[in-house]
Enzyme design. Structure first.
Site, mmCIF file in Angstrom:
data_model
loop_
_atom_site.group_PDB
_atom_site.id
_atom_site.type_symbol
_atom_site.label_atom_id
_atom_site.label_comp_id
_atom_site.label_asym_id
_atom_site.label_seq_id
_atom_site.Cartn_x
_atom_site.Cartn_y
_atom_site.Cartn_z
ATOM 1 N N LYS A 1 43.995 -5.583 25.238
ATOM 2 C CA LYS A 1 45.246 -6.518 24.341
ATOM 3 C C LYS A 1 45.565 -7.504 25.337
ATOM 4 O O LYS A 1 45.816 -7.215 26.569
ATOM 5 C CB LYS A 1 46.407 -5.488 23.948
ATOM 6 N N GLU B 1 56.253 4.001 29.903
ATOM 7 C CA GLU B 1 54.828 4.163 29.365
ATOM 8 C C GLU B 1 54.305 5.480 29.601
ATOM 9 O O GLU B 1 53.733 6.078 28.886
ATOM 10 C CB GLU B 1 53.935 3.067 29.938
ATOM 11 N N GLU C 1 42.380 -1.347 16.952
ATOM 12 C CA GLU C 1 43.774 -0.676 16.557
ATOM 13 C C GLU C 1 43.642 -0.813 14.905
ATOM 14 O O GLU C 1 44.801 -1.303 14.289
ATOM 15 C CB GLU C 1 45.122 -1.580 16.959
ATOM 16 N N ARG D 1 44.553 4.001 17.260
ATOM 17 C CA ARG D 1 45.407 3.229 18.408
ATOM 18 C C ARG D 1 46.797 3.006 18.092
ATOM 19 O O ARG D 1 47.241 2.951 19.040
ATOM 20 C CB ARG D 1 44.337 2.078 18.890
ATOM 21 N N LYS E 1 44.283 7.182 27.308
ATOM 22 C CA LYS E 1 44.055 5.816 26.599
ATOM 23 C C LYS E 1 42.520 5.556 26.444
ATOM 24 O O LYS E 1 42.270 5.107 25.241
ATOM 25 C CB LYS E 1 44.652 4.751 27.646
ATOM 26 N N HIS F 1 60.305 -3.721 29.669
ATOM 27 C CA HIS F 1 59.520 -3.279 28.478
ATOM 28 C C HIS F 1 59.800 -1.684 28.583
ATOM 29 O O HIS F 1 60.153 -1.068 27.608
ATOM 30 C CB HIS F 1 58.238 -3.560 28.645
ATOM 31 N N ASN G 1 51.643 2.827 20.143
ATOM 32 C CA ASN G 1 52.693 2.229 20.012
ATOM 33 C C ASN G 1 54.001 3.007 19.646
ATOM 34 O O ASN G 1 55.101 2.432 19.206
ATOM 35 C CB ASN G 1 52.743 1.174 18.645
ATOM 36 N N HIS H 1 60.109 -3.650 21.266
ATOM 37 C CA HIS H 1 59.873 -5.045 21.031
ATOM 38 C C HIS H 1 60.918 -5.579 20.461
ATOM 39 O O HIS H 1 61.382 -6.582 20.882
ATOM 40 C CB HIS H 1 58.340 -5.374 20.393
ATOM 41 N N HIS I 1 57.350 1.724 20.363
ATOM 42 C CA HIS I 1 57.056 0.284 20.667
ATOM 43 C C HIS I 1 57.927 -0.631 19.543
ATOM 44 O O HIS I 1 58.224 -1.922 19.775
ATOM 45 C CB HIS I 1 55.695 -0.384 20.782
ATOM 46 N N ARG J 1 35.870 -20.549 25.452
ATOM 47 C CA ARG J 1 35.226 -19.590 24.400
ATOM 48 C C ARG J 1 35.096 -18.244 24.947
ATOM 49 O O ARG J 1 34.329 -17.418 24.553
ATOM 50 C CB ARG J 1 34.056 -19.865 23.487
HETATM 51 N N1 GLY Z 1 49.808 -0.842 24.989
HETATM 52 C C1 GLY Z 1 49.319 -0.214 23.628
HETATM 53 C C2 GLY Z 1 47.681 -0.338 23.580
HETATM 54 O O1 GLY Z 1 47.061 -0.837 24.448
HETATM 55 O O2 GLY Z 1 47.178 0.009 22.563
#
Ligand code: GLY
Length: 334
Positions: A121, A163, A222, A226, A212, A249, A230, A237, A233, A99
């Protein structure tokens, strides 16, 4: 040092030349390439092959069982040493094993330094798409050592630049108090960046992380802001999945940025000059082109994207200079 302030989930990002692992009792999840190059030899070491395809449930389960076999207890830690794939899967394991045990990130790629190692993430991929299972689970610490970047292949180095450019185009939307003019800096320093000049790389890593930090501190999970991270993205993706992860990526994010600009121009959100400027900057970094897919091919994959909902697919599009906004497209538009 950069502090990520998230109440009880706060942590520090340290810039260091030493490998510091504060926990005595840990399992390292380490990229095979990094292990070979740097001859790491920890007592409890789970070696993960490189590549996005390794970020799967089979390996996730293997990591959990490795932790049990090595008797990792709740006071122990999982330490990720590698790029985004290692960090994502090790973080997911750390967030679920017993956990949740402590998690430490030691990013060894540019992409992981500027983006994936920070913000919490974690993920694995499923047959339906990329990062479709995961948690928000902040690391206890992140240690960045730019020496690792010297041994990256050109392709792996450039994937990180995808990125970095993303941050350039969304700077104003990150709502950071400091102004960096990152895109201008990237435009004027492409040569030094591609030569991997250490000071220049440290500077761009620090800027991306401050941007960030600004976003994640305002919206950890998010629910709104946030989503700007993306940018590029949704398209990226889908292309990664459609090409069976043969393209990196960052290559797909670079293509996703171009796709977003073209869509924004069609929607009259931006003018042609901004599109030309984007193309001029991107050209300097010479990203490997990725195949183009028809909407018919893209749509079935995009519809599983985390950012899509029953009424349509959400794209982050440029709406002004260094500014982006979310636009929803009903599925029928394609
Ligand atoms: N890579 C995008 C984020 O961390 O929200």
């Amino acid at each position: 040092m950069i502090d990520i302030n998230l109440g009880e989930n706060s942590y520090k990002i340290g810039f260091t030349k030493d490998l510091e692992i504060p926990s005595k009792n840990f399992v390292a999840v380490i990229s095979e390439k990094v292990r070979q190059l740097y001859k790491f030899d920890f007592e409890n070491m789970f070696i993960l092959k490189d590549g996005e395809k390794e970020k799967n449930f089979k390996n996730y389960l293997k990591i959990l069982e490795f932790c049990s076999k090595r008797d990792l207890k709740r006071d122990g830690a999982i330490v990720a040493i590698g790029g985004g794939v290692v960090g994502d899967i090790a973080g997911f394991a750390a967030s679920t094993y017993l956990r949740g045990v402590d998690f430490i990130q030691i990013p060894t790629t540019l992409l992981a330094c500027v983006d994936s190692s920070v913000g919490g993430k974690t993920a694995v991929n499923t047959n339906f798409g990329k990062n479709l299972v995961g948690t928000f689970y902040q690391p206890k610490a992140v240690f960045i050592n730019t020496d690792f970047l010297k041994t990256l292949s050109d392709r792996d180095f450039k994937t990180g630049l995808g990125e970095v450019l993303k941050y350039g185009f969304i700077e104003k939307s990150c709502l950071c108090e400091e102004e960096f003019n990152l895109l201008n800096f990237l435009d004027n320093n492409s040569k030094k960046i591609l030569e991997r000049d250490e000071k220049t790389l440290e500077k761009i890593i620090e800027i991306c992380l401050k941007l960030k930090k600004s976003v994640v501190e305002k919206d950890e999970k998010e629910s709104g802001l946030r989503r700007v991270l993306n940018f590029g993205h949704t398209y990226a993706h889908a292309v990664e999945k459609l090409t069976n992860y043969k393209f990196t990526h960052g290559e797909c994010v670079a293509a996703g940025i171009e796709f977003a600009f073209e869509l924004a121009l069609k929607e009259n959100l931006i003018d042609k000059n901004y599109l030309f400027y984007m193309q001029e900057v991107m050209k300097k970094f010479d990203f490997k082109p990725v195949p183009k897919f028809s909407p018919k091919k893209l749509l079935p994959v995009m519809k599983y994207d985390k950012k899509s909902d029953p009424d349509g697919i959400n794209f982050i599009l440029p709406s002004d200079f260094l500014t982006v906004k979310e636009v929803k497209y009903p599925i029928t538009i394609f």
